[in-house]
Motif scaffolding. Structure first.
Motif, PDB file in Angstrom:
ATOM      1  N   LEU A 632       0.831  -1.194   0.000  1.00 12.28           N
ATOM      2  CA  LEU A 632       0.000   0.000   0.000  1.00 12.28           C
ATOM      3  C   LEU A 632       0.869   1.249   0.000  1.00 12.28           C
ATOM      4  N   VAL A 633       0.599   2.160  -0.936  1.00 10.82           N
ATOM      5  CA  VAL A 633       1.268   3.460  -0.956  1.00 10.82           C
ATOM      6  C   VAL A 633       0.510   4.364   0.003  1.00 10.82           C
ATOM      7  N   GLN A 634       1.057   4.559   1.203  1.00  8.68           N
ATOM      8  CA  GLN A 634       0.366   5.347   2.211  1.00  8.68           C
ATOM      9  C   GLN A 634       0.422   6.838   1.906  1.00  8.68           C
ATOM     10  N   GLY A 635       1.498   7.286   1.270  1.00 10.71           N
ATOM     11  CA  GLY A 635       1.605   8.698   0.934  1.00 10.71           C
ATOM     12  C   GLY A 635       2.981   9.026   0.387  1.00 10.71           C
ATOM     13  N   PHE A 636       3.126  10.241  -0.152  1.00  5.35           N
ATOM     14  CA  PHE A 636       4.391  10.723  -0.701  1.00  5.35           C
ATOM     15  C   PHE A 636       4.927  11.838   0.184  1.00  5.35           C
ATOM     16  N   ARG A 637       6.229  11.875   0.367  1.00  5.54           N
ATOM     17  CA  ARG A 637       6.884  12.933   1.150  1.00  5.54           C
ATOM     18  C   ARG A 637       7.375  14.076   0.268  1.00  5.54           C
ATOM     19  N   ALA A 638       7.281  13.918  -1.055  1.00  6.36           N
ATOM     20  CA  ALA A 638       7.738  14.956  -1.985  1.00  6.36           C
ATOM     21  C   ALA A 638       6.725  15.084  -3.099  1.00  6.36           C
ATOM     22  N   LYS A 639       6.715  16.223  -3.752  1.00  5.56           N
ATOM     23  CA  LYS A 639       5.803  16.459  -4.871  1.00  5.56           C
ATOM     24  C   LYS A 639       6.609  16.751  -6.127  1.00  5.56           C
ATOM     25  N   ALA A 640       5.938  16.750  -7.272  1.00  4.33           N
ATOM     26  CA  ALA A 640       6.612  17.018  -8.541  1.00  4.33           C
ATOM     27  C   ALA A 640       7.304  18.379  -8.486  1.00  4.33           C
ATOM     28  N   GLY A 641       8.568  18.395  -8.907  1.00  6.98           N
ATOM     29  CA  GLY A 641       9.348  19.624  -8.908  1.00  6.98           C
ATOM     30  C   GLY A 641      10.278  19.777  -7.729  1.00  6.98           C
ATOM     31  N   ASP A 642      10.067  18.962  -6.673  1.00  6.90           N
ATOM     32  CA  ASP A 642      10.922  19.066  -5.487  1.00  6.90           C
ATOM     33  C   ASP A 642      12.318  18.514  -5.754  1.00  6.90           C
ATOM     34  N   GLN A 643      13.330  19.205  -5.232  1.00  4.63           N
ATOM     35  CA  GLN A 643      14.698  18.691  -5.229  1.00  4.63           C
ATOM     36  C   GLN A 643      14.881  17.874  -3.956  1.00  4.63           C
ATOM     37  N   VAL A 644      15.422  16.676  -4.090  1.00  2.00           N
ATOM     38  CA  VAL A 644      15.606  15.803  -2.931  1.00  2.00           C
ATOM     39  C   VAL A 644      17.049  15.325  -2.867  1.00  2.00           C
ATOM     40  N   GLY A 645      17.490  15.011  -1.666  1.00  3.48           N
ATOM     41  CA  GLY A 645      18.854  14.531  -1.477  1.00  3.48           C
ATOM     42  C   GLY A 645      18.933  13.022  -1.498  1.00  3.48           C
ATOM     43  N   ASP A 646      20.164  12.518  -1.600  1.00  3.75           N
ATOM     44  CA  ASP A 646      20.393  11.080  -1.571  1.00  3.75           C
ATOM     45  C   ASP A 646      19.913  10.526  -0.232  1.00  3.75           C
ATOM     46  N   GLY A 647      19.047   9.500  -0.275  1.00  3.69           N
ATOM     47  CA  GLY A 647      18.552   8.879   0.940  1.00  3.69           C
ATOM     48  C   GLY A 647      17.320   9.534   1.524  1.00  3.69           C
ATOM     49  N   ALA A 648      16.783  10.581   0.888  1.00  7.55           N
ATOM     50  CA  ALA A 648      15.577  11.236   1.394  1.00  7.55           C
ATOM     51  C   ALA A 648      14.388  10.281   1.302  1.00  7.55           C
ATOM     52  N   VAL A 649      13.508  10.330   2.286  1.00  4.58           N
ATOM     53  CA  VAL A 649      12.305   9.502   2.274  1.00  4.58           C
ATOM     54  C   VAL A 649      11.324  10.093   1.256  1.00  4.58           C
ATOM     55  N   LEU A 650      10.931   9.290   0.273  1.00  2.00           N
ATOM     56  CA  LEU A 650      10.032   9.747  -0.774  1.00  2.00           C
ATOM     57  C   LEU A 650       8.622   9.188  -0.634  1.00  2.00           C
ATOM     58  N   VAL A 651       8.535   7.912  -0.250  1.00  2.00           N
ATOM     59  CA  VAL A 651       7.240   7.238  -0.215  1.00  2.00           C
ATOM     60  C   VAL A 651       7.092   6.498   1.108  1.00  2.00           C
ATOM     61  N   ASP A 652       5.947   6.665   1.743  1.00  2.00           N
ATOM     62  CA  ASP A 652       5.599   5.824   2.884  1.00  2.00           C
ATOM     63  C   ASP A 652       4.877   4.608   2.342  1.00  2.00           C
ATOM     64  N   PHE A 653       5.472   3.456   2.537  1.00  2.00           N
ATOM     65  CA  PHE A 653       5.006   2.238   1.875  1.00  2.00           C
ATOM     66  C   PHE A 653       4.818   1.125   2.899  1.00  2.00           C
ATOM     67  N   GLU A 654       3.684   0.456   2.822  1.00  2.00           N
ATOM     68  CA  GLU A 654       3.403  -0.671   3.712  1.00  2.00           C
ATOM     69  C   GLU A 654       3.324  -1.940   2.882  1.00  2.00           C
ATOM     70  N   ALA A 655       4.277  -2.829   3.085  1.00  2.00           N
ATOM     71  CA  ALA A 655       4.329  -4.057   2.307  1.00  2.00           C
ATOM     72  C   ALA A 655       3.318  -5.075   2.812  1.00  2.00           C
ATOM     73  N   GLY A 656       2.906  -5.953   1.864  1.00  2.00           N
ATOM     74  CA  GLY A 656       2.095  -7.111   2.244  1.00  2.00           C
ATOM     75  C   GLY A 656       0.620  -6.854   2.334  1.00  2.00           C
ATOM     76  N   THR A 657       0.144  -5.721   1.789  1.00  2.00           N
ATOM     77  CA  THR A 657      -1.274  -5.424   1.908  1.00  2.00           C
ATOM     78  C   THR A 657      -1.996  -5.410   0.573  1.00  2.00           C
ATOM     79  N   ALA A 658      -1.305  -5.826  -0.512  1.00  2.00           N
ATOM     80  CA  ALA A 658      -1.950  -5.813  -1.829  1.00  2.00           C
ATOM     81  C   ALA A 658      -3.015  -6.892  -1.885  1.00  2.00           C
ATOM     82  N   SER A 659      -4.125  -6.575  -2.548  1.00  2.00           N
ATOM     83  CA  SER A 659      -5.218  -7.541  -2.652  1.00  2.00           C
ATOM     84  C   SER A 659      -4.988  -8.460  -3.827  1.00  2.00           C
TER      85      SER A 659
END
Length: 659
Positions: A632-659
């Motif tokens: 499950l993609v719980q949410g994004f920590r960045a939006k289109a156009g954002d500059q991000v650094g190496d190792g920045a958290v981009l997606v909050d993701f919960e594994a094992g919940t796909a139907s």
């Protein structure tokens, strides 16, 4: 000849031009951005002028700042190198208006060849063979897909402006066309400021062969034979060689004539490259013309005994070509490998950082190194991540290949991840060794290129363990016997536990210091190690083989540069590992510094493993981040156009919940 020239570029090409100018007694002016204030080309030039901020659009692409630097320093001419403004007709005209010589072709020739669609029409009129395709102005997605359907799949979408593999995709089926087109257009717009594309038939098992041409202001045009640039990934060249293996004199003459016809058709002056796609049946088709010097020009220089940068300077000054066609001959064979700061085993993601240790092969009559960086320099996210070009020459291909294998093994880089190990595996594949070349070679040899072929042997693990145990036992020169942490005890030598990790395999080895060497127990058996270690190297006998080389410790990483392979081990400290409680849990991290281009799914979406989640851009190339598992993609920590650094958290993701 010119008294002073300005070099409107950076990196190895700027250093290369400075070297030739120094030999000819020409003063040089470097330009630099904030990121390049202490760069090697700045240190080498006679003068240097700051032209703006780190992003290329605010520095190396600023024609006004570069022309002002030329005016202030009294430079008579500007060498554009390759990339940046080298194929910008507007810049060439601005140089002429400012009374500064542009060391390149006339603006009219750049215009004619700069737009691939217009160039195709011009080449058709000049009777240069063309690949079937659509090269027109219409750009509606439905129309372009209809053209691709009519051509027949696979097809190749590519940016009409620019090159370097940017804005280019192979499309296998009509259903994939729209997504590939959108990606190409975004990449083309970002790299060249022009989203226009063309669509062509994809030639199966193609070879990428290019012809080096040169023209002067007296109307003379010659070709300096061919280069085979078939070994590519994502349409970017990885290895180049000259001459092309298997090229017959008849085919060479035909391709040379087509290339010089193309150059004459646009009144070409200076160095240029006419690129062709060659099929297995012997046919060849015009692809594009690069109206500049190419990255791979050194292989041509080595087989022809020329300095193409010197030719550029002389022709721009108004002199005739130094040699006529009949005076040019092929001598020997040359290979070039591009050493990049990139992780070949993670999709060739760019790697940034400081070059804390850098040792490149020694230059000889057979080995040439073109580098734009030195130890201590930084690889930044702003520019192409090339560290150096390794170029080798010998009398035939087999011997040149042996020299390339050795040169790649002699590269030592710590601070960034490089493609050196990948290149070593690549040149040793059956396809490359036997010159079975086409643009799908890397894909075809995927199994042989797998990183597991570079896995450590039991002897390699033992060498690494001895090196770590040895550094743990070292003491200061002024230390007392009681300060030496070598495990000595009255009852006999102690065994030291060393925990190492390599290619996701972790082992704990027990190392016992003995007279003249060590005993290493790896869990499977006991290895006797004889020899010695010293400040940055080792010479250790294990069984019937002597292992020798250098080692560099960088934090918890141990780099072992051996005589037959290079390996990286992670050294685990149980205390430090226990104290490290950082955990990103179900987060997806940025694999490199860059800009978020677009988000591909909505928050709350249930996805399967491999689903594209977002697109990042780094170093002018797009990279798609995929779901690591069903979830499950719980949410994004960045939006289109954002500059991000190496190792920045981009997606909050919960594994094992796909139907």
């Amino acid at each position: 000849m010119f008294n002073k020239i300005l070099i409107a570029n950076r990196g190895e090409i700027a250093c290369r031009v400075i070297s030739t100018c120094r030999r000819l007694g020409i003063a040089t002016v470097a330009v630099y951005s904030d990121a390049d204030r202490n760069a090697r080309h700045v240190r080498l030039a006679d003068e240097a002028v700051h032209i703006g901020a780190a992003p290329a659009a605010e520095s190396y692409l600023r024609a006004d700042a570069i022309l002002e630097a030329a005016r202030r320093t009294g430079a008579q001419a500007i060498h554009p190198g390759y990339g940046f403004l080298s194929e910008n007709a507007g810049f060439a005209r601005a140089c002429a208006d400012a009374g500064v010589v542009f060391i390149g072709p006339p603006a009219s020739a750049i215009d004619a060849m700069g737009d691939k669609s217009a160039a195709k029409a011009l080449m058709q009129a000049a009777q240069v063979p063309l690949t079937p395709g659509y090269h027109g102005e219409r750009q509606e997605p439905d129309f372009l897909r209809a053209q691709a359907d009519a051509i027949g799949y696979p097809v190749l979408i590519k940016a009409s402006a620019g090159g370097g593999g940017k804005g280019m995709r192979k499309v296998e089926a009509s259903a994939d066309f729209e997504a590939a087109l959108a990606s190409c257009q975004r990449e083309a717009q970002a790299a060249f400021g022009n989203a226009h594309v063309l669509v062509e038939k994809y030639v199966e098992r193609p070879r990428h062969i290019e012809i080096q041409v040169f023209g002067d202001s007296q109307g003379n045009v010659v070709y300096l034979f061919e280069r085979d640039c078939s070994v590519q990934r994502r349409h970017q060249k990885v290895l180049e060689e000259a001459p092309a293996p298997g090229m017959t004199p008849e085919r060479r003459a035909a391709m040379g004539k087509a290339a010089t016809d193309a150059a004459r058709a646009v009144g070409y002056v200076g160095a240029g490259t006419v690129e062709f796609i060659a099929g297995p049946d012997g046919d060849f088709y015009f692809m594009e013309m690069n109206t500049r010097l190419q990255v791979e020009h050194p292989v041509t220089e080595l087989i022809t005994g020329t300095d193409l940068v010197e030719w550029q300077l002389r022709v721009a000054f108004g002199e005739p070509l130094p040699r006529a066609q009949e005076q040019l001959q092929i001598h020997g064979h040359a290979l070039e490998a591009r050493l990049y700061a990139e992780d070949a085993d993670r999709g060739f993601l760019p790697s940034t950082g400081t070059l804390r240790h850098l040792r490149l092969p020694q230059a000889t009559a057979h080995v040439r190194v073109d580098a734009g960086v030195e130890q201590g320099d930084a690889i930044t996210p702003y520019y192409d991540p090339m560290i150096a070009k390794l170029i080798v020459w010998d009398m035939d291909r087999d011997r040149a290949l042996q020299r390339m294998q050795r040169a790649l093994l002699d590269c030592q880089v710590v601070g960034v991840t490089t493609n050196a190990a990948f290149l070593r595996r690549l040149v040793m594949t059956d396809s490359f060794r036997h010159a079975n070349l086409d643009t799908a070679l890397i894909e075809r040899e995927r199994e042989a290129l797998d990183i597991q072929h570079n896995a450590a042997t039991p002897a390699d693990w033992a060498v690494a363990a001895v090196l770590v145990a040895g550094e743990q036992g070292q003491a200061r020169a002024d230390a007392s016997a009681w300060d030496i942490a070598d495990g000595w005890r009255l009852t006999g030598p102690a065994a030291r536990a060393v925990t190492l990790e390599h290619l996701q395999q972790q082992r704990t080895l027990r190392v016992r210091r003995m007279a003249g060497g060590w005993q290493v127990h790896d869990g499977d058996g006991l290895l006797q190690v004889q020899g010695r270690t010293h400040d940055a190297g080792y010479a250790l006998q294990i069984g019937d083989r002597l292992h020798r080389g250098d080692s560099v410790r960088d934090g918890n990483a141990l780099h072992v540069f051996g005589d037959v392979r290079q390996l990286r081990f992670t050294v685990h400290d149980p205390v430090a590992d226990a104290a490290d409680t950082s955990d990103h849990g179900g987060s997806l991290l940025a694999p490199m510094p860059g800009r978020v281009v677009t988000l591909l799914v909505a928050p709350g979406s249930t996805v399967t493993r491999g689903t594209p989640l977002l697109v990042m851009e780094a170093m002018k190339m797009e990279h798609t981040l995929q779901a690591p598992a069903d979830g499950l993609v719980q949410g994004f920590r960045a939006k289109a156009g954002d500059q991000v650094g190496d190792g920045a958290v981009l997606v909050d993701f919960e594994a094992g919940t796909a139907s």
